[in-house]
Design a protein around this motif. Structure first.
Motif, PDB file in Angstrom:
ATOM      1  N   ARG A   1       0.823  -1.199   0.000  1.00 20.90           N
ATOM      2  CA  ARG A   1       0.000   0.000   0.000  1.00 20.90           C
ATOM      3  C   ARG A   1       0.866   1.262   0.000  1.00 20.90           C
ATOM      4  NH1 ARG A   1      -5.048  -1.687   4.015  1.00 20.90           N
ATOM      5  NH2 ARG A   1      -5.173  -3.861   3.271  1.00 20.90           N
ATOM      6  N   THR A   2       0.362   2.302  -0.600  1.00 22.90           N
ATOM      7  CA  THR A   2       1.066   3.588  -0.593  1.00 22.90           C
ATOM      8  C   THR A   2       0.650   4.370   0.650  1.00 22.90           C
ATOM      9  OG1 THR A   2      -0.675   4.605  -1.947  1.00 22.90           O
ATOM     10  CG2 THR A   2       1.242   3.682  -3.087  1.00 22.90           C
ATOM     11  N   VAL A   3       1.644   4.957   1.305  1.00 29.59           N
ATOM     12  CA  VAL A   3       1.405   5.598   2.597  1.00 29.59           C
ATOM     13  C   VAL A   3       2.088   6.958   2.643  1.00 29.59           C
ATOM     14  CG1 VAL A   3       1.734   5.424   5.098  1.00 29.59           C
ATOM     15  CG2 VAL A   3       1.259   3.363   3.764  1.00 29.59           C
ATOM     16  N   ALA A   4       1.373   7.951   3.154  1.00 31.45           N
ATOM     17  CA  ALA A   4       1.978   9.244   3.483  1.00 31.45           C
ATOM     18  C   ALA A   4       2.054   9.338   5.002  1.00 31.45           C
ATOM     19  CB  ALA A   4       1.146  10.385   2.933  1.00 31.45           C
ATOM     20  N   LEU A   5       3.248   9.589   5.526  1.00 38.48           N
ATOM     21  CA  LEU A   5       3.450   9.763   6.965  1.00 38.48           C
ATOM     22  C   LEU A   5       3.819  11.219   7.202  1.00 38.48           C
ATOM     23  CD1 LEU A   5       3.773   8.732   9.859  1.00 38.48           C
ATOM     24  CD2 LEU A   5       6.098   8.016   9.270  1.00 38.48           C
ATOM     25  N   ILE A   6       3.028  11.913   8.016  1.00 37.21           N
ATOM     26  CA  ILE A   6       3.202  13.349   8.240  1.00 37.21           C
ATOM     27  C   ILE A   6       3.664  13.579   9.670  1.00 37.21           C
ATOM     28  CG2 ILE A   6       2.078  15.605   8.172  1.00 37.21           C
ATOM     29  CD1 ILE A   6      -0.131  14.215   6.435  1.00 37.21           C
ATOM     30  N   GLU A   7       4.726  14.375   9.836  1.00 37.81           N
ATOM     31  CA  GLU A   7       5.240  14.697  11.172  1.00 37.81           C
ATOM     32  C   GLU A   7       5.614  16.165  11.216  1.00 37.81           C
ATOM     33  OE1 GLU A   7       6.076  15.213  14.681  1.00 37.81           O
ATOM     34  OE2 GLU A   7       5.596  13.114  14.266  1.00 37.81           O
ATOM     35  N   ARG A   8       5.085  16.889  12.205  1.00 40.71           N
ATOM     36  CA  ARG A   8       5.373  18.319  12.280  1.00 40.71           C
ATOM     37  C   ARG A   8       6.570  18.643  13.157  1.00 40.71           C
ATOM     38  NH1 ARG A   8       0.418  20.851  15.916  1.00 40.71           N
ATOM     39  NH2 ARG A   8       0.737  19.587  17.786  1.00 40.71           N
TER      40      ARG A   8
END
Length: 457
Positions: free
Chosen positions: A27-34
């Motif tokens: 699966r394609t995944v976007a992981l976002i971290e600020r």
């Protein structure tokens, strides 16, 4: 707009591991971290604080060298080197996590602040992302209590404590629970004068009273001042220091400290995600409401870790990931309600906990068996010269089911795991009493404690 199979918001304990499982499944995944990869545990929690606990323990043991026949001479603490060691531990761990994510095929790592535009669309800066499934792993932060004067004086929290460049002369800790007590003992061992101020009648109020009293005794033996029953805490400037006003039954009405640490709890990082836009429900404290599979009221949106109010530990966050992955990828119906409460307080000696406290067990109305044993009667503890604390176990008198355990003593955080495993196996306490354990260990006395249980009063 970029489209993914899944979007994960937050790179704490659950997020990267879930990203690894999802990408491995194609699966394609976007992981976002600020902020920082690794979350609280890696950067300001477990790893750096336990590195400091290790330094504090070493200093304490060195001072006791003569008790073991070891001549050490004068012992001093180089606080700068303690903090440098702590930084290496956390920076190495963070880098390892970042390298892991960088090499993860199918993952797009994005730095920035994520906000919902709809149940399926996330905005990060000027970019919009969409996915069929969205997972929140946004963690929490320290609470600043609404005490009079708190906004007018400098104060520390668990994050800023990690950045101290000099040892406090007198550290006043407001909050007598787990985080506060760990900092209290470590800084006392580093050489600070330490006072703990607790609003309630005793320390770590969720524990049984005998455990709370024993922890207080351990800390006071090391010269830590404890002020409980502080019903009216307030702050004022006192030259370069800070005055902490307390209304207690005993003791001076004000304490002057060089540094103030606020350790009065945490809150979830859910107030700036646009959850209302997505229709995601939260409780009155801001925790995301989830079901047994950790799915929110909005299908396809899940919440893991500290932000869901179902646990406030690294191990509960990681277990959240395991539950989500089992249900979504392994066709294994796992539930949050099936896990057994367990955690530790990392003072020295540590407190290892599993299941119910005695107070909680009594509240169930069951007939109970309770067993205790002081660490002074544990051979391993005597050999190590670390005999403070005790063991306590609780079982159902009718079924033999193990309900809970508290091990306050050397190795308690490790020894309690053997009890926890039997609880998960659904076996009665006789499984332990019939087991042969290694001598000499702390764990070898666990069968004895269970074997000596008596009906609760």
């Amino acid at each position: 707009m970029r489209t993914f199979d899944a979007i994960i918001i937050g790179a704490g304990q659950a997020g990267p591991s879930l990203a690894g499982r999802l990408t491995a499944a194609g699966r394609t995944v976007a992981l976002i971290e600020r902020k920082l990869v690794g979350g609280t545990c890696v950067n300001t929690g477990c790893m750096p604080t336990k590195a400091m606990v290790a330094s504090a323990y070493t200093a304490h043991l060195a001072r006791r060298g003569a008790e073991y026949g070891v001549v050490t001479g004068d012992v001093s603490v180089d606080f700068a080197r303690v903090m440098a060691r702590k930084d290496k531990v956390r920076f190495d761990a963070r880098k390892a996590n970042e390298d892991w994510l960088a090499g993860m095929k199918g993952l797009t790592f994005i730095r920035g602040h994520a906000r919902f535009e709809s149940p399926k669309i996330i905005r990060v800066g000027e970019e919009r992302l969409s996915a069929g499934q969205i997972f929140l792993n946004v963690g929490g932060r320290a609470v600043v209590p609404d005490f009079p004067g708190v906004g007018e004086v400098p104060h520390l929290d668990n994050v800023s404590m990690m950045e101290l460049d000099r040892l406090p002369a007198h550290l006043v800790i407001v909050g007598g629970s787990y985080v506060g007590l760990e900092f209290a003992q470590m800084f006392r061992r580093f050489g600070s004068r330490v006072t703990v101020v607790e609003k309630g009648p005793r320390l770590i109020s969720r524990e049984d009273e005998d455990v709370s009293d024993a922890v207080r005794d351990i800390l006071e033996r090391e010269g830590i001042a404890i002020r409980t029953g502080a019903e009216c805490i307030r702050f004022v400037r006192s030259g370069k220091d800070v005055g902490v006003g307390v209304d207690c039954a005993e003791g001076a009405p004000e304490i002057i400290g060089s540094h103030i640490l606020l350790a009065t709890g945490r809150r979830p990082n859910t107030d700036d995600l646009g959850l209302d836009t997505a229709g995601v429900a939260t409780d009155k404290r801001g925790y995301v409401i989830v079901d047994d599979r950790l799915e929110t009221n909005v299908p396809g949106i899940f919440a893991m870790g500290d932000c869901n109010g179902r646990g406030a530990f690294t191990h509960t966050a990681y277990n959240d990931f395991e539950i989500v992955a089992a249900n979504l990828l392994d066709s294994e119906p796992r539930k949050v309600s099936e896990r057994i409460q367990t955690y530790a307080l990392y003072i020295d000696p540590p407190l290892g906990r599993a299941g119910m406290s005695e107070t909680e067990a009594r509240g169930t109305g069951r007939r109970l068996l309770v067993g205790t044993r002081p660490m002074t009667r544990v051979g391993r503890a005597k050999e190590k010269g670390e005999t403070l604390g005790f063991m306590k176990v609780i079982a159902d008198a009718g079924t033999g089911e193990i309900l809970g355990a508290s091990i306050l003593g050397t190795g308690g955080d490790e020894a309690v795991q053997s009890i926890l495993d039997v609880m998960y196996a659904g076996r009665p306490y006789t499984t332990i009493t019939h087991a042969m354990h290694i001598h000499p260990t702390v764990s070898e006395l666990i069968p004895t404690v269970f074997g000596e249980m008596r009906p609760a009063d």
